[in-house]
Write an enzyme that holds these catalytic residues in place. Structure first.
Site, short mmCIF file in Angstrom:
data_model
loop_
_atom_site.label_atom_id
_atom_site.label_comp_id
_atom_site.label_asym_id
_atom_site.label_seq_id
_atom_site.Cartn_x
_atom_site.Cartn_y
_atom_site.Cartn_z
N ARG A 171 -6.96 -10.16 3.77
CA ARG A 171 -8.00 -10.51 2.81
C ARG A 171 -7.74 -11.92 2.27
O ARG A 171 -6.61 -12.38 2.20
CB ARG A 171 -8.04 -9.53 1.65
CG ARG A 171 -8.69 -8.20 2.00
CD ARG A 171 -8.73 -7.26 0.79
NE ARG A 171 -7.39 -6.93 0.35
CZ ARG A 171 -6.78 -7.48 -0.68
NH1 ARG A 171 -7.38 -8.38 -1.42
NH2 ARG A 171 -5.55 -7.12 -1.00
N TYR B 165 -11.74 -9.48 9.58
CA TYR B 165 -10.62 -8.66 9.09
C TYR B 165 -11.10 -7.56 8.13
O TYR B 165 -11.92 -7.81 7.24
CB TYR B 165 -9.57 -9.54 8.38
CG TYR B 165 -8.55 -8.67 7.68
CD1 TYR B 165 -7.58 -7.99 8.42
CD2 TYR B 165 -8.61 -8.44 6.31
CE1 TYR B 165 -6.69 -7.12 7.80
CE2 TYR B 165 -7.72 -7.57 5.68
CZ TYR B 165 -6.76 -6.93 6.43
OH TYR B 165 -5.89 -6.06 5.83
N LYS C 225 -13.74 -2.14 0.78
CA LYS C 225 -13.48 -2.78 -0.52
C LYS C 225 -14.77 -3.31 -1.15
O LYS C 225 -14.95 -3.25 -2.37
CB LYS C 225 -12.44 -3.88 -0.40
CG LYS C 225 -11.08 -3.40 0.14
CD LYS C 225 -10.51 -2.31 -0.73
CE LYS C 225 -9.39 -1.54 -0.08
NZ LYS C 225 -8.05 -2.04 -0.30
N HIS D 132 -8.75 1.97 -6.71
CA HIS D 132 -7.89 1.70 -5.55
C HIS D 132 -6.74 2.72 -5.56
O HIS D 132 -5.61 2.39 -5.87
CB HIS D 132 -7.35 0.27 -5.66
CG HIS D 132 -6.71 -0.28 -4.43
ND1 HIS D 132 -5.85 -1.35 -4.46
CD2 HIS D 132 -6.80 0.08 -3.11
CE1 HIS D 132 -5.45 -1.64 -3.23
NE2 HIS D 132 -6.00 -0.77 -2.40
N SER E 196 -2.14 -3.33 -2.92
CA SER E 196 -2.18 -3.39 -1.47
C SER E 196 -0.77 -3.45 -0.89
O SER E 196 0.08 -4.21 -1.36
CB SER E 196 -2.96 -4.63 -1.02
OG SER E 196 -4.26 -4.56 -1.56
N CYS F 231 1.66 -1.33 -1.06
CA CYS F 231 2.71 -0.91 -2.00
C CYS F 231 2.95 0.60 -1.96
O CYS F 231 3.50 1.17 -2.88
CB CYS F 231 2.38 -1.36 -3.42
SG CYS F 231 2.52 -3.13 -3.61
N GLY F 232 2.49 1.28 -0.92
CA GLY F 232 2.94 2.64 -0.71
C GLY F 232 1.92 3.77 -0.87
O GLY F 232 2.32 4.93 -0.90
N ASP G 38 -6.51 5.33 0.03
CA ASP G 38 -6.80 3.96 -0.42
C ASP G 38 -7.82 3.87 -1.56
O ASP G 38 -7.67 3.03 -2.43
CB ASP G 38 -7.30 3.12 0.77
CG ASP G 38 -7.25 1.62 0.49
OD1 ASP G 38 -6.20 1.15 0.02
OD2 ASP G 38 -8.25 0.92 0.74
N ARG H 130 -2.28 -3.50 11.41
CA ARG H 130 -2.83 -2.23 10.88
C ARG H 130 -3.19 -1.27 12.00
O ARG H 130 -3.37 -1.67 13.16
CB ARG H 130 -4.10 -2.54 10.06
CG ARG H 130 -3.87 -3.47 8.87
CD ARG H 130 -4.09 -2.77 7.57
NE ARG H 130 -3.60 -3.54 6.43
CZ ARG H 130 -3.55 -3.04 5.19
NH1 ARG H 130 -3.95 -1.82 4.94
NH2 ARG H 130 -3.08 -3.76 4.20
N GLY I 121 10.15 9.88 1.61
CA GLY I 121 10.20 11.33 1.39
C GLY I 121 10.88 11.72 0.09
O GLY I 121 10.52 12.73 -0.53
P1 GTP Z 1 -3.06 -0.86 1.50
O1 GTP Z 1 -3.59 -0.18 2.70
O2 GTP Z 1 -2.85 -2.35 1.73
O3 GTP Z 1 -3.84 -0.65 0.25
O4 GTP Z 1 -1.53 -0.39 1.29
P2 GTP Z 1 -0.80 0.97 0.85
O5 GTP Z 1 -0.63 0.98 -0.64
O6 GTP Z 1 -1.41 2.15 1.49
O7 GTP Z 1 0.68 0.72 1.43
P3 GTP Z 1 1.52 1.51 2.52
O8 GTP Z 1 1.79 2.93 2.14
O9 GTP Z 1 0.91 1.26 3.84
O10 GTP Z 1 2.92 0.76 2.43
C1 GTP Z 1 3.08 -0.61 2.65
C2 GTP Z 1 4.51 -0.93 2.97
O11 GTP Z 1 5.38 -0.44 1.94
C3 GTP Z 1 4.99 -0.31 4.26
O12 GTP Z 1 5.74 -1.26 4.97
C4 GTP Z 1 5.85 0.83 3.82
O13 GTP Z 1 6.86 1.11 4.76
C5 GTP Z 1 6.42 0.34 2.49
N1 GTP Z 1 6.72 1.48 1.57
C6 GTP Z 1 5.90 2.52 1.28
N2 GTP Z 1 6.53 3.42 0.47
C7 GTP Z 1 7.76 2.93 0.23
C8 GTP Z 1 8.88 3.39 -0.53
O14 GTP Z 1 8.87 4.45 -1.15
N3 GTP Z 1 9.99 2.60 -0.54
C9 GTP Z 1 10.04 1.41 0.14
N4 GTP Z 1 11.16 0.70 0.08
N5 GTP Z 1 9.01 0.95 0.89
C10 GTP Z 1 7.89 1.69 0.93
C1 SPV Z 2 -5.83 -3.63 0.98
O1 SPV Z 2 -5.62 -4.85 1.19
O2 SPV Z 2 -5.66 -3.11 -0.15
C2 SPV Z 2 -6.26 -2.75 2.08
C3 SPV Z 2 -6.61 -3.36 3.35
O3 SPV Z 2 -6.36 -1.55 1.89
S1 SPV Z 2 -8.23 -4.04 3.31
O4 SPV Z 2 -9.16 -3.03 3.76
O5 SPV Z 2 -8.24 -5.16 4.22
O6 SPV Z 2 -8.55 -4.45 1.98
MN MN Z 3 -5.97 -0.98 -0.20
#
Ligand code: GTP
Ligand code: SPV
Ligand code: MN
Length: 580
Positions: free
Chosen positions: A66, A196, A205, A225, A247, A249-250, A272, A365, A490
């Site tokens: 983005r 993208y 979004k 979000h 984004s 962040c897990g 999401d 992704r 986990g």
């Molecule tokens: P968007 O799709 O961008 O909104 O992201 P999201 O919030 O769904 O993030 P996602 O769960 O895909 O995690 C993003 C990154 O953070 C990945 O590389 C994960 O491996 C890492 N991550 C997720 N949970 C944890 C955790 O509990 N600890 C750590 N150290 N890393 C984490």
């Molecule tokens: C984010 O950036 O928070 C996402 C991916 O979930 S996107 O759909 O590109 O915004």
């Molecule tokens: Mn997101």
């Protein structure tokens, strides 16, 4: 074209403006998908990977995330966009966009994609139409939103002025000439110059957060979000949790968490976006999406086996590396032998361990339909949604913020959200790892004035028959060497278990001015590797770090101007006094 006069007239207008070679109403029938994919393979838009219906798409190398500074809110009044959005005068924006879109589809096929957000047949359901010249966008929309004849029927029965109209054009993919424009007053989205995810899949979004947040403000609900999960306790009780993390962040990882604790089970509703509405006895939530657009790097059999197995079929991978036997690869998966040939995310021939930087793009992704997920909740398609028992706010905070804490009341809960901060990630262009305030994880996604948004959150206390509890969580605490002190993934079930026991009233707390903390005796971390010293850090508050934090929050609120609700500023001051 669709049988709704006003919408058909709009489509005719777009045809006249963009001048495509062909027009196709895309409902993702099996024949349409087959034709689309073979056309895409022919043009090099996708290539098959090994396995069942797995595809690789490589973006233009400058079009991988983005772009927040090219994302605009075009409300009539600049003050409606507020201090955190980029505003454009709607008339000036329309003029610029008209110029950009003129003849912009020439020689290309125009896809008209009627879609629905949220399960069909309930109060949450919204309809939209995305027009695009990008086959990748058409293919992705078919996975990420509800499409098909049922949707066209629903669209026909909907008030035309409620339908979101989006128009997208690939353009020349010049990052300096990229425009993601939202018109909240006319429910229009115009997106130019990027293919993208968040820039181009307009149901996500642009519709489900930026426009929906405005619609939600006007109608007494919330567009957030957030992930949504169903938690089953060892005694069989079901609870539902929504959680906002910025984004990358897990969210996906927590949504698909496989519990390391016996008897605790998590099922996914969404990873999401959540739409939340007052219901008969509380706050009800649905996931408006139909698929996952998940971050690939870091996804492994150890961290997220559910996501990994989900991507074994019917999945489009974007900007991952590819092994010589046609398998997707990204950082976090098992390394191959040093010297093994591999194609990086741009298709360059590389070898494993060549020291040439990441092989997959850090924001690569996977796109899979919800139904691919083995841990999908039975309630995923329920048009009434599920009742939310707790809301979580969390970000990447190397210091200060404990593993888990509970707000004393709704106002403090809203403060947790409004003052959230996180280190930036590769999900948006710009520097990575910089701590920034990201209220409710909505900084890039709130379609109106963030101060009014805080007020709207506070006002939910008056609208809702009962309020969910609010918690702050942080999986990303680091030591002086920058190493995470909490194993995460986990093991986050330990924090979720405590939250669950707070919902049911089973455990007591240690009260502090910043929130309620778990008692050490309620935390059994026997099954995980974490030192007593780390536990101490994760479950206590440091008064001087918090004094600094509260001053930073005050400063942040000041930076937003004079309209931050007094209730929030007063609460920050009261906590400062209580802390001493
Ligand atoms: P968007 O799709 O961008 O909104 O992201 P999201 O919030 O769904 O993030 P996602 O769960 O895909 O995690 C993003 C990154 O953070 C990945 O590389 C994960 O491996 C890492 N991550 C997720 N949970 C944890 C955790 O509990 N600890 C750590 N150290 N890393 C984490
Ligand atoms: C984010 O950036 O928070 C996402 C991916 O979930 S996107 O759909 O590109 O915004
Ligand atoms: Mn997101």
């Amino acid at each position: 074209m669709l049988g709704v006069e006003l919408l058909d007239r709009w489509i005719e207008h777009v045809i006249a403006l963009c001048n495509p070679a062909n027009v196709e109403v895309f409902t993702a029938t099996p024949e349409q998908l087959l034709t689309l994919k073979s056309r895409m393979v022919e043009h090099g838009d996708i290539e098959p990977l090994s396995g069942n219906e797995r595809w690789l798409h490589r973006s233009d190398s400058t079009d991988v995330a983005r772009m927040e500074h090219r994302t605009f809110i075009c409300s009539k009044l600049e003050s409606d966009a507020g201090p955190t959005n980029h505003w454009l005068d709607p008339q000036l924006a329309a003029k610029t966009l008209d110029g950009l879109f003129t003849d912009s589809y020439s020689g290309r096929t125009m896809y008209v994609i009627p879609y629905a957000m949220a399960p069909l047949g309930g109060v949450f359901t919204q309809y939209g139409i995305e027009i695009t010249d990008s086959p990748y966008v058409a293919l992705s929309m078919a996975m990420m939103t509800r499409v098909g004849n049922e949707v066209i029927d629903g669209l026909n029965d909907t008030n035309v002025s409620d339908v979101v109209r989006g128009i997208h054009c690939t353009g020349d993919l010049d990052p300096e000439n990229r425009w993601v424009c939202h018109f909240p007053e006319s429910r229009e989205i115009w997106s130019f110059g990027s293919n993208y995810g968040g820039n181009a899949l307009l149901g996500k979004k642009c519709h489900a957060l930026r426009l929906a947040s405005v619609i939600a403000r006007d109608n007494g609900w919330l567009a957030e979000h957030m992930l949504i999960i169903e938690l089953t306790t060892p005694s069989g009780e079901k609870q539902h949790i929504a959680a906002a993390f910025p984004s990358a962040c897990g969210k996906t990882n927590l949504a698909m968490l496989e519990s390391s604790l016996d008897g605790w089970k998590i099922r996914v509703l969404g990873d999401d976006i959540a739409w939340l509405r007052p219901g008969p006895d509380g706050l009800y939530a649905v996931n408006p999406e139909f698929g996952f657009f998940g971050v690939a790097p870091g996804t492994s059999a150890k961290t997220n086996p559910v996501a990994l197995s989900m991507t074994q079929k019917n999945t489009v991978f974007t900007n991952v590396a590819v092994t010589s036997d046609g398998n997707p690869w990204w950082e976090g998966l098992d390394p191959l032998a040093v010297g093994t040939p591999i194609l990086d995310w741009q298709g360059n021939s590389r070898t494993f361990g060549d020291g040439g930087g990441p092989l997959a793009h850090p924001n690569s992704r996977f796109t899979s339909p919800l139904t691919n997920c083995a841990t999908l909740s039975d309630s995923w398609d329920n048009p009434s949604g599920v009742r939310i028992d707790a809301i979580l706010f969390g970000g990447r905070r190397p210091t200060t913020i404990p593993l888990v804490m509970e707000a004393h009341d709704w106002t403090q809960g809203v403060l947790y959200g409004a003052s959230m901060a996180s280190q930036t990630t590769a999900a948006a262009t710009g520097a990575v790892g910089v701590l920034r305030r990201d209220p409710m994880a909505m900084l890039p996604f709130c379609g109106y004035n963030i101060c009014d948004y805080f007020g709207h959150w506070l006002a939910m206390a008056d609208i809702l028959p009962s309020l969910p509890k609010v918690f702050s969580v942080n999986w990303f605490r680091q030591d002086e060497q920058g190493k995470y002190i909490w194993p995460g993934f986990g093991t986050n079930i330990h924090a979720i278990k405590w939250i669950s026991e707070r919902i049911s009233g089973a455990v007591d707390v240690a009260s502090t001015p910043v929130g309620n903390l778990p008692l050490r005796s309620d935390l059994a971390f026997d099954d995980i590797e974490v030192t007593e010293e780390a536990i101490q850090l994760l479950t206590s508050i440091d008064a001087s770090a918090w004094a600094h934090e509260l001053n930073a929050i005050t400063e942040f609120f000041r930076s937003l101007g004079d309209n931050v609700p007094e209730k929030l500023c007063d609460r920050v001051n009261a906590i400062k006094i209580d802390l001493g």
